[in-house]
Design an enzyme around this catalytic site. Sequence first.
Site, short mmCIF file in Angstrom:
data_model
loop_
_atom_site.label_atom_id
_atom_site.label_comp_id
_atom_site.label_asym_id
_atom_site.label_seq_id
_atom_site.Cartn_x
_atom_site.Cartn_y
_atom_site.Cartn_z
N GLY A 23 -2.99 1.67 119.50
CA GLY A 23 -2.24 1.88 118.28
C GLY A 23 -2.36 0.68 117.35
CG LEU A 24 -1.48 -0.89 112.82
CD1 LEU A 24 -2.97 -1.15 112.69
CD2 LEU A 24 -0.95 -0.30 111.52
CG HIS A 25 -2.24 -3.97 119.05
ND1 HIS A 25 -2.86 -5.19 118.94
CD2 HIS A 25 -3.20 -3.09 119.43
CE1 HIS A 25 -4.14 -5.05 119.25
NE2 HIS A 25 -4.37 -3.78 119.54
CB SER A 26 0.43 -8.30 116.70
OG SER A 26 -0.26 -8.63 117.88
CB ALA A 29 -0.56 -4.93 112.22
#
Length: 96
Positions: A23-26, A29
């Site tokens: 997913g859109l993790h750190s 992002a």
Amino acid sequence: MAHSIRETPRGLALNLVLTLRGGLHSRPAARLAKAARRYTSDIRCISETGEADAKSMLDLLSLAPAANSQLILLANGDDARAALLDLGGLLADMQE
């Protein structure tokens, strides 16, 4: 990857599917926010969980979109089309 940008009342929009396994993790992002800050247009990221400023890593993390989530990038401004093409390509190319 072909990008289909459409006009909406709020600006130009690009629909895409987030293919990152985690997913859109750190890390992704941060990359997305950094790339979005290169543009003067207002850029928003919309998911089923809400809407965020694409230029803010913390805002993007608050969406917490999972792998295979539907996202809409929405841009309004002079460089909106270029921003959507660039950011859509960046998300498509991320392998993390």
